[in-house]
Design an enzyme around this catalytic site. Structure first.
Site, PDB file in Angstrom:
ATOM      1  N   THR A 295      28.209 -41.105  87.814  1.00 35.14           N
ATOM      2  CA  THR A 295      29.576 -41.001  86.971  1.00 35.14           C
ATOM      3  C   THR A 295      29.494 -40.147  85.420  1.00 35.14           C
ATOM      4  OG1 THR A 295      30.732 -42.647  87.975  1.00 35.14           O
ATOM      5  CG2 THR A 295      31.658 -42.827  85.637  1.00 35.14           C
TER       6      THR A 295
ATOM      7  N   THR B 184      25.921 -45.469  89.235  1.00 34.73           N
ATOM      8  CA  THR B 184      25.717 -46.481  88.834  1.00 34.73           C
ATOM      9  C   THR B 184      25.294 -47.760  90.430  1.00 34.73           C
ATOM     10  OG1 THR B 184      27.712 -47.581  88.600  1.00 34.73           O
ATOM     11  CG2 THR B 184      26.099 -47.009  86.613  1.00 34.73           C
TER      12      THR B 184
ATOM     13  N   SER C  46      25.538 -41.661  93.292  1.00 37.05           N
ATOM     14  CA  SER C  46      24.744 -42.424  94.242  1.00 37.05           C
ATOM     15  C   SER C  46      24.707 -43.023  95.324  1.00 37.05           C
ATOM     16  CB  SER C  46      24.159 -43.431  93.142  1.00 37.05           C
ATOM     17  OG  SER C  46      24.745 -44.710  92.942  1.00 37.05           O
TER      18      SER C  46
HETATM   19  N1  ASP Z   1      30.142 -44.111  92.521  1.00 35.18           N
HETATM   20  C1  ASP Z   1      29.611 -43.805  91.522  1.00 35.18           C
HETATM   21  C2  ASP Z   1      27.976 -43.274  91.090  1.00 35.18           C
HETATM   22  O1  ASP Z   1      27.172 -44.836  91.877  1.00 35.18           O
HETATM   23  C3  ASP Z   1      29.887 -44.734  90.419  1.00 35.18           C
HETATM   24  C4  ASP Z   1      29.284 -44.705  89.081  1.00 35.18           C
HETATM   25  O2  ASP Z   1      27.847 -44.033  88.727  1.00 35.18           O
HETATM   26  O3  ASP Z   1      29.630 -45.363  87.677  1.00 35.18           O
HETATM   27  O4  ASP Z   1      27.367 -42.591  91.747  1.00 35.18           O
END
Ligand code: ASP
Length: 320
Positions: free
Chosen positions: A12, A84, A53
């Site tokens: 994100t 995350t 991710s």
């Molecule tokens: N879906 C996102 C990821 O992990 C969530 C984030 O980055 O906060 O790529």
């Protein structure tokens, strides 16, 4: 002058919201436009991936690990930006496989670059400050989010959307970031690290539940898995039928690691009945004390890739 290597991997923090508010990856990572003038810090920025991710697996983690190893002697610190959802897993993998004397700080964001209250640039800047701070060395891999510093060993994502999502339920926050200071609240005894060249082991994670039977465990044994992690009940217990399924795996020399499905506390053998932790351990299951299923899976993978025997695997997984 501190030389900081920045590895952007996506997530994100590297995304933006479209006109409908849906969050997506664009052709260019908005962090590449970030212009920080941190005193006495020089950045080398590499876009090693640009992936959500959920697309990051052990092969990507290994690639990041090897990039960091190759940078030894040329950098004073590393910052990794990452989605995350699996950030804690990459942090834990690196924590268990890198023995370097410079700080490694990972960060991400809960709100993408153009959303109201976006936390990406702020977290990126604080991660750079942490990585450039001498106090941050020899503390293992650090997760820097929302003005807090967490140890990879204990940190987990606790909330789906809140910017204060990362917490260390067992140990508490390791450090704080204020406008002018970086404050560490405690030191950790260094954990054992192992080198790693391959990540080919197939190790699923299963969550226990009331009424779980052994069927799935027997099916998994037949697929030729290399090991299994079970997020067991409470302090590390299962029902009778699931316990028989565990026995089925152990009879086939497939290592079974027990952690708790509770997100806080230590898993340890306490109950002495079929399925109770004491009997699971006597049967040969390994207890991994304070980690969750996703971390135990990586630890078992690292142990198996290093050909640890049963006793050494037991010691490694037991270790905090
Ligand atoms: N879906 C996102 C990821 O992990 C969530 C984030 O980055 O906060 O790529």
């Amino acid at each position: 002058m501190k030389n900081i290597l920045v590895l952007h991997t996506g997530g994100t923090i590297a995304m933006h919201a479209d006109a409908d508010g849906d969050v997506e990856t664009g052709p260019d990572n908005p962090l590449n436009q970030a212009d920080f003038s941190l005193p006495d810090v020089q950045l080398t920025v590499e876009n090693i991936f640009n992936l959500p991710s959920e697309y990051i697996g052990p092969e990507h983690m290994l690639q990041i690990q090897q990039r960091i190893l190759a940078a030894q002697g040329q950098v004073d610190g590393v910052v990794i930006t990452h989605g995350t959802d699996t950030l804690e897993e990459t942090a834990y993998f690196l924590d268990n496989t890198l023995d370097v004397d410079f700080p490694i700080a990972m960060t991400g964001a809960m709100r993408s670059a153009n959303e109201l209250g976006s936390d990406g640039l702020y977290n990126y800047q604080t991660a750079l400050r942490v990585a450039a701070d001498d106090q941050s060395a020899n503390r293992g891999v650090l997760v820097v989010m929302n003005d807090e510093i967490h140890a990879a060993r204990f940190v987990t994502k606790t909330h789906t959307t809140n910017v204060a999502t990362f917490a260390s339920p067992v140990s508490g926050t390791m450090g704080l970031i204020t406008k002018r200071r970086i404050i560490y609240l405690y030191d950790l005894v260094p954990g054992k690290t192992f080198p790693i060249q391959a990540v080919s082991k197939n190790i699923p994670v299963l969550k226990a539940y009331a009424g779980m039977n052994g069927q799935l465990l027997e099916l998994l044994a037949a697929t030729g898995i290399d090991g299994l992690v079970i997020e067991a009940l409470g302090a590390g217990n299962l029902g009778q039928e699931a316990a028989l399924g565990v026995q089925h795996l152990l009879n086939r020399q497939i290592p079974v690691v027990i952690v708790s499905r509770s997100f806080n506390g230590i898993a340890e053998p306490v109950y002495d009945y079929l399925g109770g932790g004491t009997q699971l351990e006597k049967a040969g299951a390994i207890f991994a004390a304070s980690i969750n299923g996703q971390k135990a899976r990586l630890k078992l993978l690292i142990g198996l890739e290093n050909h640890l025997n049963k006793a050494a695997l037991n010691d490694y997984l037991h270790q905090f």
